[in-house]
Design a protein around this motif. Structure first.
Motif, PDB file in Angstrom:
ATOM      1  N   LEU A 183      12.660  66.581 -34.952  1.00  0.00           N
ATOM      2  CA  LEU A 183      13.758  66.676 -33.998  1.00  0.00           C
ATOM      3  C   LEU A 183      14.460  65.342 -33.767  1.00  0.00           C
ATOM      4  N   SER A 184      13.862  64.262 -34.276  1.00  0.00           N
ATOM      5  CA  SER A 184      14.521  62.963 -34.104  1.00  0.00           C
ATOM      6  C   SER A 184      15.880  62.941 -34.819  1.00  0.00           C
ATOM      7  N   LEU A 185      16.015  63.822 -35.845  1.00  0.00           N
ATOM      8  CA  LEU A 185      17.277  63.904 -36.574  1.00  0.00           C
ATOM      9  C   LEU A 185      18.366  64.562 -35.739  1.00  0.00           C
ATOM     10  N   SER A 186      17.969  65.223 -34.650  1.00  0.00           N
ATOM     11  CA  SER A 186      18.938  65.899 -33.781  1.00  0.00           C
ATOM     12  C   SER A 186      19.489  64.969 -32.710  1.00  0.00           C
ATOM     13  N   VAL A 187      18.895  63.782 -32.586  1.00  0.00           N
ATOM     14  CA  VAL A 187      19.367  62.820 -31.588  1.00  0.00           C
ATOM     15  C   VAL A 187      20.555  62.068 -32.179  1.00  0.00           C
ATOM     16  N   PRO A 188      21.729  62.159 -31.558  1.00  0.00           N
ATOM     17  CA  PRO A 188      22.925  61.514 -32.122  1.00  0.00           C
ATOM     18  C   PRO A 188      22.835  60.000 -32.077  1.00  0.00           C
ATOM     19  N   LYS A 189      23.548  59.366 -32.983  1.00  0.00           N
ATOM     20  CA  LYS A 189      23.626  57.909 -33.014  1.00  0.00           C
ATOM     21  C   LYS A 189      25.030  57.482 -32.585  1.00  0.00           C
ATOM     22  N   GLN A 190      25.095  56.392 -31.868  1.00  0.00           N
ATOM     23  CA  GLN A 190      26.373  55.891 -31.407  1.00  0.00           C
ATOM     24  C   GLN A 190      26.984  54.972 -32.465  1.00  0.00           C
ATOM     25  N   ASN A 191      28.095  55.399 -33.004  1.00  0.00           N
ATOM     26  CA  ASN A 191      28.786  54.591 -34.011  1.00  0.00           C
ATOM     27  C   ASN A 191      29.919  53.824 -33.340  1.00  0.00           C
ATOM     28  N   LYS A 192      29.537  52.765 -32.646  1.00  0.00           N
ATOM     29  CA  LYS A 192      30.529  51.951 -31.953  1.00  0.00           C
ATOM     30  C   LYS A 192      30.303  50.489 -32.286  1.00  0.00           C
ATOM     31  N   TYR A 193      31.406  49.756 -32.308  1.00  0.00           N
ATOM     32  CA  TYR A 193      31.311  48.327 -32.560  1.00  0.00           C
ATOM     33  C   TYR A 193      30.778  47.632 -31.313  1.00  0.00           C
ATOM     34  N   SER A 194      29.987  46.629 -31.555  1.00  0.00           N
ATOM     35  CA  SER A 194      29.427  45.864 -30.439  1.00  0.00           C
ATOM     36  C   SER A 194      30.078  44.492 -30.403  1.00  0.00           C
ATOM     37  N   TYR A 195      30.705  44.175 -29.279  1.00  0.00           N
ATOM     38  CA  TYR A 195      31.341  42.880 -29.111  1.00  0.00           C
ATOM     39  C   TYR A 195      30.537  42.058 -28.112  1.00  0.00           C
ATOM     40  N   PRO A 196      30.096  40.882 -28.503  1.00  0.00           N
ATOM     41  CA  PRO A 196      29.307  40.067 -27.570  1.00  0.00           C
ATOM     42  C   PRO A 196      30.135  39.692 -26.355  1.00  0.00           C
ATOM     43  N   SER A 197      29.498  39.742 -25.204  1.00  0.00           N
ATOM     44  CA  SER A 197      30.191  39.399 -23.970  1.00  0.00           C
ATOM     45  C   SER A 197      30.430  37.889 -23.901  1.00  0.00           C
ATOM     46  N   VAL A 198      31.441  37.515 -23.125  1.00  0.00           N
ATOM     47  CA  VAL A 198      31.731  36.096 -22.954  1.00  0.00           C
ATOM     48  C   VAL A 198      30.611  35.483 -22.108  1.00  0.00           C
ATOM     49  N   PRO A 199      29.965  34.412 -22.571  1.00  0.00           N
ATOM     50  CA  PRO A 199      28.845  33.823 -21.836  1.00  0.00           C
ATOM     51  C   PRO A 199      29.257  33.342 -20.445  1.00  0.00           C
ATOM     52  N   SER A 200      28.348  33.502 -19.493  1.00  0.00           N
ATOM     53  CA  SER A 200      28.581  32.976 -18.150  1.00  0.00           C
ATOM     54  C   SER A 200      28.315  31.472 -18.161  1.00  0.00           C
ATOM     55  N   THR A 201      29.227  30.731 -17.586  1.00  0.00           N
ATOM     56  CA  THR A 201      29.073  29.275 -17.579  1.00  0.00           C
ATOM     57  C   THR A 201      29.263  28.728 -16.170  1.00  0.00           C
ATOM     58  N   TRP A 202      28.833  27.484 -15.988  1.00  0.00           N
ATOM     59  CA  TRP A 202      28.977  26.770 -14.723  1.00  0.00           C
ATOM     60  C   TRP A 202      30.014  25.677 -14.897  1.00  0.00           C
ATOM     61  N   GLU A 203      30.727  25.395 -13.825  1.00  0.00           N
ATOM     62  CA  GLU A 203      31.588  24.220 -13.824  1.00  0.00           C
ATOM     63  C   GLU A 203      30.707  22.979 -13.699  1.00  0.00           C
ATOM     64  N   SER A 204      31.179  21.853 -14.217  1.00  0.00           N
ATOM     65  CA  SER A 204      30.386  20.620 -14.197  1.00  0.00           C
ATOM     66  C   SER A 204      30.003  20.212 -12.774  1.00  0.00           C
ATOM     67  N   ASP A 205      30.943  20.397 -11.832  1.00  0.00           N
ATOM     68  CA  ASP A 205      30.644  20.001 -10.459  1.00  0.00           C
ATOM     69  C   ASP A 205      29.615  20.928  -9.813  1.00  0.00           C
ATOM     70  N   GLU A 206      29.576  22.193 -10.275  1.00  0.00           N
ATOM     71  CA  GLU A 206      28.586  23.133  -9.748  1.00  0.00           C
ATOM     72  C   GLU A 206      27.181  22.731 -10.201  1.00  0.00           C
ATOM     73  N   VAL A 207      27.064  22.318 -11.465  1.00  0.00           N
ATOM     74  CA  VAL A 207      25.761  21.875 -11.968  1.00  0.00           C
ATOM     75  C   VAL A 207      25.296  20.648 -11.198  1.00  0.00           C
ATOM     76  N   LYS A 208      26.218  19.714 -10.943  1.00  0.00           N
ATOM     77  CA  LYS A 208      25.886  18.498 -10.197  1.00  0.00           C
ATOM     78  C   LYS A 208      25.468  18.836  -8.771  1.00  0.00           C
ATOM     79  N   ARG A 209      26.190  19.732  -8.117  1.00  0.00           N
ATOM     80  CA  ARG A 209      25.848  20.137  -6.745  1.00  0.00           C
ATOM     81  C   ARG A 209      24.472  20.784  -6.687  1.00  0.00           C
ATOM     82  N   MET A 210      24.160  21.610  -7.692  1.00  0.00           N
ATOM     83  CA  MET A 210      22.863  22.277  -7.709  1.00  0.00           C
ATOM     84  C   MET A 210      21.740  21.262  -7.881  1.00  0.00           C
ATOM     85  N   LEU A 211      21.916  20.312  -8.793  1.00  0.00           N
ATOM     86  CA  LEU A 211      20.891  19.294  -9.020  1.00  0.00           C
ATOM     87  C   LEU A 211      20.737  18.390  -7.795  1.00  0.00           C
ATOM     88  N   ASP A 212      21.863  18.084  -7.134  1.00  0.00           N
ATOM     89  CA  ASP A 212      21.811  17.236  -5.938  1.00  0.00           C
ATOM     90  C   ASP A 212      21.140  17.939  -4.760  1.00  0.00           C
TER      91      ASP A 212
END
Length: 280
Positions: free
Chosen positions: A70-99
């Motif tokens: 029955l595994s052959l009855s389970v449909p497969k998703q034929n869709k393109y996968s696009y990587p999401s845009v990575p989450s980043t920090w602003e330089s001043d945010e990194v400095k504030r967090m470290l401080d």
């Protein structure tokens, strides 16, 4: 295994609602209707659920619990996968967090050293947990490890601020113990972080103390600091090959996703519609 069992419970609950109490009573029609019932879920969730169902039904067939695969009855998703845009920090945010880290006590000294290793060198959380005292070479001022994810040996420079943070931690914060690991728990028994510890609570704690508001849906774990390092290097003109080597990517395709975070570079590549129409 635990995650797959949880996904499989969705199918078992559906069978219960349909009053299907025996494995032999599962039919392709029931599988099709189940797939329709989970369609409101997120695309990635649907893919994970269907993969689990497919593996489960294949297991039943190979071990003789059902006569038809029955595994052959389970449909497969034929869709393109696009990587999401990575989450980043602003330089001043990194400095504030470290401080925001109170480095007057052992906990702050340890957490500061950990966050610097991610923010300045881009070391993954898993590799930080596995770091050993023997990985530090103070003569050459380098850290040499075999990455847990890629199994590739990588050497990092012990930068000035990183080095002093490590020295401060080793001399005034790390408990005296027999553990070979660089970072250990500060409460007895003094041993390495647990296998499932992702160190996410460390960055969350200091993000809040720094008063940094994280938009809903934006990831803000330790991995996001790696993203920020890559984006900063890209803005400074570093090539993808160099960034890939720093982050320990085996394939430069993994690094190319950071091109989406360089807004200035993308704007420079944009075409002026008027110039195109005028043939300039």
């Amino acid at each position: 295994m635990r995650t797959r069992l949880q996904r499989l419970f969705f199918f078992v609950d559906y069978l219960s609602l349909r009053q299907v109490m025996e494995i032999g009573a599962i039919t392709p029609e029931i599988i099709s209707e189940y797939v329709i019932s989970i369609s409101p879920n997120h695309e990635k969730s649907i893919t994970a659920i269907l993969t689990t169902l497919r593996v489960f039904l294949r297991f039943l067939y190979l071990h003789g619990y059902i006569e038809i695969d029955l595994s052959l009855s389970v449909p497969k998703q034929n869709k393109y996968s696009y990587p999401s845009v990575p989450s980043t920090w602003e330089s001043d945010e990194v400095k504030r967090m470290l401080d925001a880290i109170d480095r007057g006590g052992p906990l702050g000294k340890r957490d500061y050293a950990i966050l610097l290793l991610v923010a300045k060198l881009g070391i993954r959380a898993g590799d930080i947990k596995a770091l050993k005292l023997s990985d530090l070479n103070w003569t050459s001022k380098t850290i040499t490890i075999t990455q847990e994810k890629t199994k590739v040996e990588v050497t990092y420079p012990i930068l000035h601020d990183v080095g002093w943070a490590l020295i401060d931690y080793l001399q005034h914060a790390r408990p005296v113990c027999d553990a070979p690991f660089l970072f250990v728990r500060l409460n007895a028994p003094f041993e390495a972080f647990g296998e499932n510890a992702n160190l996410h609570n460390i960055i969350t704690k200091y993000t809040r103390l720094a008063g940094i508001t994280v938009p809903r849906g934006k990831r803000h774990g330790l991995h996001s600091l790696r993203h920020s390092l890559a984006s900063t290097l890209l803005e400074q003109g570093a090539s993808l090959a160099v960034i890939s080597e720093i982050l320990g990517h085996v394939d430069s395709k993994s690094t190319s996703v950071y091109l989406h975070t360089d807004m200035k570079g993308l704007m420079a590549c944009a075409l002026d519609p008027e110039e195109v129409l005028l043939g300039v």
